[in-house]
Design a protein around this motif. Structure first.
Motif, PDB file in Angstrom:
ATOM      1  N   ALA A 162      17.418 -24.038  38.208  1.00  0.00           N
ATOM      2  CA  ALA A 162      18.833 -24.357  38.467  1.00  0.00           C
ATOM      3  C   ALA A 162      19.735 -23.156  38.198  1.00  0.00           C
ATOM      4  N   TRP A 163      19.382 -22.350  37.191  1.00  0.00           N
ATOM      5  CA  TRP A 163      20.255 -21.238  36.805  1.00  0.00           C
ATOM      6  C   TRP A 163      19.971 -19.970  37.623  1.00  0.00           C
ATOM      7  N   GLU A 164      18.988 -20.036  38.513  1.00  0.00           N
ATOM      8  CA  GLU A 164      18.631 -18.860  39.314  1.00  0.00           C
ATOM      9  C   GLU A 164      19.122 -18.976  40.763  1.00  0.00           C
ATOM     10  N   ARG A 165      20.064 -19.861  40.990  1.00  0.00           N
ATOM     11  CA  ARG A 165      20.461 -20.127  42.371  1.00  0.00           C
ATOM     12  C   ARG A 165      21.737 -19.395  42.777  1.00  0.00           C
ATOM     13  N   GLY A 166      22.044 -18.331  42.059  1.00  0.00           N
ATOM     14  CA  GLY A 166      23.260 -17.577  42.362  1.00  0.00           C
ATOM     15  C   GLY A 166      23.246 -17.013  43.763  1.00  0.00           C
ATOM     16  N   ASN A 167      22.143 -16.402  44.156  1.00  0.00           N
ATOM     17  CA  ASN A 167      22.067 -15.817  45.500  1.00  0.00           C
ATOM     18  C   ASN A 167      22.020 -16.900  46.569  1.00  0.00           C
ATOM     19  N   LEU A 168      21.321 -17.994  46.266  1.00  0.00           N
ATOM     20  CA  LEU A 168      21.228 -19.081  47.247  1.00  0.00           C
ATOM     21  C   LEU A 168      22.581 -19.756  47.445  1.00  0.00           C
ATOM     22  N   ALA A 169      23.442 -19.663  46.429  1.00  0.00           N
ATOM     23  CA  ALA A 169      24.746 -20.311  46.517  1.00  0.00           C
ATOM     24  C   ALA A 169      25.757 -19.490  47.303  1.00  0.00           C
ATOM     25  N   LYS A 170      25.389 -18.259  47.658  1.00  0.00           N
ATOM     26  CA  LYS A 170      26.329 -17.415  48.395  1.00  0.00           C
ATOM     27  C   LYS A 170      26.562 -17.982  49.794  1.00  0.00           C
ATOM     28  N   GLU A 171      27.756 -17.765  50.294  1.00  0.00           N
ATOM     29  CA  GLU A 171      28.137 -18.326  51.587  1.00  0.00           C
ATOM     30  C   GLU A 171      27.235 -17.807  52.706  1.00  0.00           C
ATOM     31  N   THR A 172      26.843 -16.552  52.586  1.00  0.00           N
ATOM     32  CA  THR A 172      26.007 -15.958  53.632  1.00  0.00           C
ATOM     33  C   THR A 172      24.621 -16.580  53.687  1.00  0.00           C
ATOM     34  N   MET A 173      24.233 -17.308  52.631  1.00  0.00           N
ATOM     35  CA  MET A 173      22.907 -17.933  52.606  1.00  0.00           C
ATOM     36  C   MET A 173      22.906 -19.323  53.235  1.00  0.00           C
ATOM     37  N   SER A 174      24.062 -19.827  53.605  1.00  0.00           N
ATOM     38  CA  SER A 174      24.098 -21.167  54.190  1.00  0.00           C
ATOM     39  C   SER A 174      23.546 -21.119  55.622  1.00  0.00           C
ATOM     40  N   ILE A 175      23.081 -22.259  56.103  1.00  0.00           N
ATOM     41  CA  ILE A 175      22.477 -22.316  57.442  1.00  0.00           C
ATOM     42  C   ILE A 175      23.511 -21.942  58.499  1.00  0.00           C
ATOM     43  N   ASN A 176      24.731 -22.390  58.299  1.00  0.00           N
ATOM     44  CA  ASN A 176      25.795 -22.064  59.239  1.00  0.00           C
ATOM     45  C   ASN A 176      27.009 -21.562  58.455  1.00  0.00           C
ATOM     46  N   PRO A 177      27.023 -20.257  58.145  1.00  0.00           N
ATOM     47  CA  PRO A 177      28.099 -19.739  57.279  1.00  0.00           C
ATOM     48  C   PRO A 177      29.461 -19.718  57.958  1.00  0.00           C
ATOM     49  N   THR A 178      29.478 -19.667  59.295  1.00  0.00           N
ATOM     50  CA  THR A 178      30.764 -19.612  60.010  1.00  0.00           C
ATOM     51  C   THR A 178      30.794 -20.725  61.058  1.00  0.00           C
ATOM     52  N   PRO A 179      30.987 -21.976  60.668  1.00  0.00           N
ATOM     53  CA  PRO A 179      30.896 -23.092  61.617  1.00  0.00           C
ATOM     54  C   PRO A 179      31.939 -23.027  62.728  1.00  0.00           C
ATOM     55  N   ASN A 180      33.161 -22.617  62.414  1.00  0.00           N
ATOM     56  CA  ASN A 180      34.210 -22.567  63.451  1.00  0.00           C
ATOM     57  C   ASN A 180      33.898 -21.499  64.495  1.00  0.00           C
ATOM     58  N   LEU A 181      33.502 -20.326  64.005  1.00  0.00           N
ATOM     59  CA  LEU A 181      33.192 -19.223  64.922  1.00  0.00           C
ATOM     60  C   LEU A 181      31.995 -19.582  65.793  1.00  0.00           C
TER      61      LEU A 181
END
Lengths: 78, 161
Positions: free
Chosen positions: A31-50
């Motif tokens: 749970a405490w190692e998810r800093g990088n996974l929590a970054k916006e760029t790691m999301s499946i769709n970081p820019t949904p509007n674009l």
């Protein structure tokens, strides 16, 4: 006896090797190692509007829809 | 057979020991305060302590901090303290965040994650409410608005003991 030797000499190393190969991709993230996974760029769709806007243009230019959730048709100029 | 037993013993000995309710608060010497002092929970013996694990990438952690800070300032005279442990891999990010959003309670930094490993933290944020004798009495996973009243009640009950 021959079957047993074949299992130990060929099948077992192949089985262990392939299992190890597959397991390389398996790792638990604490749970405490998810800093990088929590970054916006790691999301499946970081820019949904674009992405929605691009899909709209793509669908319009290709005169077809499908394969993604592109919205609407038309000239793509709106 | 003997080898198998040895292997099982080694595997069991390497298993993580989680901090649970009813157990004594484990020590975390790898967590370090901003002034380079090591975190030592014995400094808070006799107090009701809330050990809070947080990180800047965790929105509920950040949401809980103003509430925790006001609660701590309200109850500090009654023997309550909060010790926060930041688990950001880059502690500088946490320090920048704290410069913009300061809190009054002590914060230790553990970028290597050894302390949450000792506690076997299951979620972010996680907070461990410790009684005056140093035993963990309640474990809170996450932070929701309704947790505020629950935390307040539990802390008040422990202070009254």
């Amino acid at each position: 006896m021959i079957r047993k030797n074949f299992f130990y000499n060929a099948c077992l190393p192949a089985l262990v090797g392939s299992t190890l190969l597959i397991c390389q991709g398996c790792s638990s993230v604490s749970a405490w190692e998810r800093g990088n996974l929590a970054k916006e760029t790691m999301s499946i769709n970081p820019t949904p509007n674009l992405n929605g806007f691009r899909d709209h243009i793509f669908s319009s230019k290709e005169a077809s829809q499908g394969g993604h959730s592109g919205a609407g048709g038309g000239c793509g100029c709106n | 057979m003997k080898k198998t037993l040895i292997l099982i013993a080694v595997l069991l000995s390497s298993a993580v020991h989680a901090a649970k309710e009813g157990e004594v608060l484990p020590q975390c010497p790898d967590a370090i305060y901003g002034n380079q002092d090591r975190l030592d929970f014995t400094a808070y013996s006799g107090k009701v302590v809330l050990v809070d694990f947080w990180a800047t990438w965790c929105p509920p952690c950040k949401k809980s901090m103003p509430f925790l800070n006001s609660l701590r300032n309200e109850l500090i005279n009654q023997g309550f303290e909060i010790v926060a442990i930041n688990v950001d891999e880059n502690s500088e990010e946490a320090k920048h965040y704290l410069a913009r959003n300061p809190v009054d309670y002590p914060i230790a930094f553990d970028p290597n994650g050894k302390c949450p490993g000792i506690f076997d933290v299951k979620a972010m944020p996680s907070s461990y409410l410790v009684d005056k004798s140093g035993k963990i009495r309640h474990v809170h996973l996450g932070f929701r608005d309704e947790d505020q009243s629950v935390l307040r009640e539990q802390i008040s009950a422990l202070l009254a003991e």
